[in-house]
Design a protein around this motif. Structure first.
Motif, PDB file in Angstrom:
ATOM      1  N   ASN A 100     -74.885 -23.838  71.323  1.00  0.00           N
ATOM      2  CA  ASN A 100     -75.843 -22.484  71.774  1.00  0.00           C
ATOM      3  C   ASN A 100     -75.672 -21.283  70.772  1.00  0.00           C
ATOM      4  OD1 ASN A 100     -76.505 -20.195  73.181  1.00  0.00           O
ATOM      5  ND2 ASN A 100     -74.984 -20.660  75.036  1.00  0.00           N
ATOM      6  N   GLU A 101     -76.582 -21.153  69.932  1.00  0.00           N
ATOM      7  CA  GLU A 101     -76.160 -20.624  68.843  1.00  0.00           C
ATOM      8  C   GLU A 101     -76.082 -18.837  69.188  1.00  0.00           C
ATOM      9  OE1 GLU A 101     -79.459 -21.205  65.958  1.00  0.00           O
ATOM     10  OE2 GLU A 101     -78.306 -23.134  65.237  1.00  0.00           O
ATOM     11  N   PRO A 102     -76.754 -18.502  70.342  1.00  0.00           N
ATOM     12  CA  PRO A 102     -76.559 -16.925  70.634  1.00  0.00           C
ATOM     13  C   PRO A 102     -75.185 -16.658  71.055  1.00  0.00           C
ATOM     14  CG  PRO A 102     -78.713 -18.006  71.803  1.00  0.00           C
ATOM     15  CD  PRO A 102     -78.047 -19.043  71.023  1.00  0.00           C
ATOM     16  N   LEU A 103     -74.302 -17.551  71.070  1.00  0.00           N
ATOM     17  CA  LEU A 103     -72.992 -17.231  71.509  1.00  0.00           C
ATOM     18  C   LEU A 103     -72.397 -16.520  70.169  1.00  0.00           C
ATOM     19  CD1 LEU A 103     -71.608 -20.271  73.335  1.00  0.00           C
ATOM     20  CD2 LEU A 103     -71.828 -18.073  74.401  1.00  0.00           C
ATOM     21  N   ILE A 104     -73.048 -16.673  68.960  1.00  0.00           N
ATOM     22  CA  ILE A 104     -72.635 -16.305  67.596  1.00  0.00           C
ATOM     23  C   ILE A 104     -71.436 -16.927  67.327  1.00  0.00           C
ATOM     24  CG2 ILE A 104     -72.131 -14.399  66.110  1.00  0.00           C
ATOM     25  CD1 ILE A 104     -73.592 -12.577  68.262  1.00  0.00           C
ATOM     26  N   ALA A 105     -70.170 -16.815  67.990  1.00  0.00           N
ATOM     27  CA  ALA A 105     -68.977 -17.543  67.668  1.00  0.00           C
ATOM     28  C   ALA A 105     -68.082 -17.747  68.867  1.00  0.00           C
ATOM     29  CB  ALA A 105     -68.051 -16.625  66.727  1.00  0.00           C
ATOM     30  N   GLY A 106     -66.961 -18.513  68.967  1.00  0.00           N
ATOM     31  CA  GLY A 106     -66.294 -18.643  70.450  1.00  0.00           C
ATOM     32  C   GLY A 106     -66.894 -19.809  71.134  1.00  0.00           C
ATOM     33  N   PHE A 107     -66.616 -19.830  72.417  1.00  0.00           N
ATOM     34  CA  PHE A 107     -67.087 -21.024  73.208  1.00  0.00           C
ATOM     35  C   PHE A 107     -67.550 -20.382  74.727  1.00  0.00           C
ATOM     36  CE2 PHE A 107     -62.665 -20.415  74.323  1.00  0.00           C
ATOM     37  CZ  PHE A 107     -62.819 -20.671  75.677  1.00  0.00           C
ATOM     38  N   LYS A 108     -67.990 -21.151  75.280  1.00  0.00           N
ATOM     39  CA  LYS A 108     -68.462 -21.138  76.937  1.00  0.00           C
ATOM     40  C   LYS A 108     -68.285 -22.403  77.516  1.00  0.00           C
ATOM     41  CE  LYS A 108     -72.145 -18.994  79.716  1.00  0.00           C
ATOM     42  NZ  LYS A 108     -73.347 -18.245  79.496  1.00  0.00           N
ATOM     43  N   SER A 119     -66.529 -15.777  73.720  1.00  0.00           N
ATOM     44  CA  SER A 119     -67.606 -15.686  72.820  1.00  0.00           C
ATOM     45  C   SER A 119     -67.698 -14.296  72.092  1.00  0.00           C
ATOM     46  CB  SER A 119     -68.933 -16.163  73.207  1.00  0.00           C
ATOM     47  OG  SER A 119     -69.662 -15.449  73.846  1.00  0.00           O
ATOM     48  N   LEU A 120     -68.238 -14.117  70.856  1.00  0.00           N
ATOM     49  CA  LEU A 120     -68.779 -12.945  70.328  1.00  0.00           C
ATOM     50  C   LEU A 120     -69.608 -12.107  71.039  1.00  0.00           C
ATOM     51  CD1 LEU A 120     -67.502 -11.338  68.110  1.00  0.00           C
ATOM     52  CD2 LEU A 120     -69.190 -12.175  66.436  1.00  0.00           C
ATOM     53  N   SER A 121     -70.494 -13.049  71.650  1.00  0.00           N
ATOM     54  CA  SER A 121     -71.852 -12.457  72.139  1.00  0.00           C
ATOM     55  C   SER A 121     -71.388 -11.645  73.428  1.00  0.00           C
ATOM     56  CB  SER A 121     -72.834 -13.400  72.488  1.00  0.00           C
ATOM     57  OG  SER A 121     -72.570 -14.207  73.449  1.00  0.00           O
TER      58      SER A 121
END
Lengths: 132, 510
Positions: A100-108, A119-121
């Motif tokens: 899931n690229e829109p997360l930018i970084a991190g996780f969900k 996540s960064l988003s």
């Protein structure tokens, strides 16, 4: 008993028939259930099928989670998450990793009705909310 | 420039870097402002939930397989399958003095285009009413400025007095008059600089009304300068039923803030009949079992938990108060309807307005027989108590004897005298809208009635005479009125000054 609650009662019975000894959905049994339902008239089978679908989705979500990351699949990471979650929940949780690229970084992470997110988003949207 | 970057830096520093955990669900059905959501297994009753596009909702029905949520905003952008999130918060509204002079919606968002609300405190809309221990009995009057009410059905601070009547009988006018009178008293009190003066702040909750009516009310309050002390919570007829259901609770939370901070507040619920209808609509959509007149079983609790939140707190709890004036609209004067009887039994009295009296030009159309204040003269200043004691009885006797007035020639002298006095009292109590009378002037007029100053004036000319007397009391009789205002008593010296002023006025009448 109303039509709705009758359909729900049948769907719950069908769900029990579709689970294996571990309480997980068995594909073969599910196929058999669907095959049987197909024999009934659509007006009768449709509400049952709807409830059956909702119940099945909830059951699968209780032991199968989705880990969303901005990066490509990483089996080691998935296993770490899966082990930690299984330990916390007290039962085995299978994880599927999705990109899931829109997360930018991190996780969900989604398990059942719960969503854990770092996540960064999400941080950016929280910052946006606090500034407006 | 640096202040902007500082602000952003501060916000970044305050942001939590911990992972968040939310409970989610998906909309399975959506109709009439109510969404049925699958999931949300950890949602609390009455918890705020977040729909896409920043639309908020409340979880009202927690069922085995789904959650029934009422939506508090625009539903057109929502669709089946949309994600719904829990917020972990109960529905709250901003409270505080920053709301005075503002018009807000049911969730406390400004709708008057005067910018954001200046308040950083919020109260949950649903709160438990004060218990027995923090309360004290109602003793301090809340002057409505309406002679018929202040003399016969006195209202005290912390009381719940129902205003009930058919459509177009002047229910809202009584409430607005009361608000205007509070503003007048507040201004006068603040001008004197008396440290013991306790202003009364007002909250007006408009439920299911036409926007034009709400706009008219706002205009009246602005023109009379009362708006500075008023908060208006509006959930008009065009608003969804969820907002109409929530508006009184939101207004009550705003009023409670004043009460809990040692101040006095007045709240008007205009009206609770429409509130019950909105709640019935929500309940039917949520498929809750319906009872009498299709209202759900907890419609009594709907109003009792709201009105119980109005109270007079004792000194240990700040000595604040919240007075409630709920309004109920009856159909064809029937007070035995489901909702009217419920609210009558919850409140501490009612002001019943009659269509017949209204059509006869007797305004305010207060029915003496059906109106009552259970607090009674405990909520009157001593001077007023002294002069108004007999009026209700005299007027009730007059209404009873009025049927015989057609046989006037056969009546005995005592009955004739009663009819005569009653007719004069009726005329004296006639009062134009939005024109409240100060308590000291009311006391003087009542004293004039008791001391037969109106007896020689023809009934048809009483209204004119009362106007002239009020004018006289505002000017030449000011000294006596000021003494009543300051001491709250009718002492011998004051009575003498009053008698002399009234005799002088009487001479101008002949």
């Amino acid at each position: 008993m109303s039509k709705d609650s009758k359909a729900l009662k049948i769907a719950k019975g069908l769900l029990l028939l579709s689970l294996n000894e571990e309480g997980k959905a068995d594909q073969k049994r599910v196929e058999e259930v669907i095959l049987e339902l197909k024999k009934e008239a659509v007006s009768k089978s449709l509400p049952i099928l709807r409830d059956y679908f909702a119940l099945m989705k909830r059951t699968i979500n209780s032991y199968q989670g989705v880990l969303e990351t901005s990066t490509d699949e990483n089996k080691t990471l998935t296993k770490i998450f899966s082990d930690k979650l299984s330990e916390a929940k007290g039962s085995k949780i299978d994880l599927i990793q999705e990109k899931n690229e829109p997360l930018i970084a991190g996780f969900k992470l989604r398990v059942g009705d719960d969503v854990y997110e770092d996540s960064l988003s999400s941080r950016i949207s929280r910052l946006k909310k606090s500034l407006t | 420039m640096s202040s902007i970057t500082d602000l952003i830096r501060k916000e970044i520093e305050n942001l939590s870097t911990d992972a968040t955990r939310t409970n989610v669900g998906t909309i399975s059905t959506l109709a009439d402002g109510v969404a049925r959501v699958e999931g949300l297994s950890k949602v609390m009753y009455n918890e705020m939930v977040e729909f896409p596009n920043n639309v908020l909702g409340i979880a009202l029905n927690l069922e085995e397989d789904s959650v029934g949520c009422v939506i508090l905003g625009e539903t057109s952008a929502l669709k089946e399958g949309d994600e719904v999130r829990t917020t972990g918060k109960l529905l709250s509204v901003p409270v505080g003095k920053g709301l005075l002079g503002r018009v807000v919606d049911a969730v406390g968002r400004p709708i008057d285009e005067k910018g954001p609300i200046d308040s950083d405190i919020s109260f949950p809309v649903e709160r438990i009413a004060p218990g027995i221990i923090p309360r004290k009995s109602v003793t301090q009057p809340l002057q409505t400025g309406i002679m018929a009410v202040d003399s016969m059905i006195p209202i005290g601070r912390g009381q719940r007095e129902l205003i009930i009547g058919d459509r177009s009988t002047g229910k809202t006018t009584i409430a607005i008059d009361t608000i205007i009178n509070q503003a007048k008293i507040n201004k006068k009190g603040e001008e004197t600089g008396d440290p013991d003066f306790r202003p009364v702040y007002c909250v007006y909750v408009a439920i299911g009304q036409k926007n034009s009516n709400v706009a008219r009310t706002i205009k009246v309050l602005e023109e009379t300068g009362a708006m500075d002390y008023v908060i208006i919570v509006s959930a008009p007829a065009a608003d969804n039923p969820a907002n109409q259901y929530l508006a009184p609770y939101a207004g009550c939370a705003m009023g409670e803030w004043f009460m809990e901070n040692g101040m006095d507040a007045l709240i008007v619920y205009d009206d609770l009949s429409k509130h019950a209808v909105a709640y019935r609509q929500i309940s039917l959509i949520l498929k809750r079992p319906s009872g009498r007149e299709a209202y759900p079983g907890d419609v009594f609790y709907l109003h009792s938990r709201l009105l119980e939140r109005s109270a007079r707190l004792n000194e240990d709890n700040g000595n604040g108060s919240l007075t409630a004036l709920p309004i109920i609209e009856t159909q064809m004067g029937d007070v035995s309807g489901y909702i009217p009887t419920n609210v009558i039994s919850i409140t501490d009295g009612q002001i019943f307005l009659e269509t017949d009296l209204f059509n006869k030009g007797i305004r305010p159309a207060v029915s003496v027989g059906l109106s009552v204040s259970r607090v009674g003269s405990a909520a009157q200043i001593k001077a007023y108590k002294k002069v108004a004691g007999k009026v209700k009885l005299e007027l009730a006797q007059f209404r009873e004897l009025a049927a015989f007035s057609q046989f006037e020639s056969d009546l005995d002298a005592a009955t004739k005298a009663r009819l005569d006095r009653g007719a004069r009292i009726v005329e004296i109590f006639k009062q134009t809208a939005f024109n409240p009378v100060p308590v000291e002037v009311q006391t003087a007029v009542m004293w004039a009635i008791q001391n037969d100053f109106f007896d020689s004036i023809e009934v048809s000319k009483i209204a004119e005479a009362v106007d002239s007397l009020k004018e006289y009391l505002y000017t030449q009789g000011k000294e006596a009125c000021d003494e009543i205002h300051t001491s709250g008593k009718l002492e011998d010296g004051t009575v003498e000054k009053l008698r002399s002023a009234l005799e002088n006025w009487k001479r101008t009448q002949s």
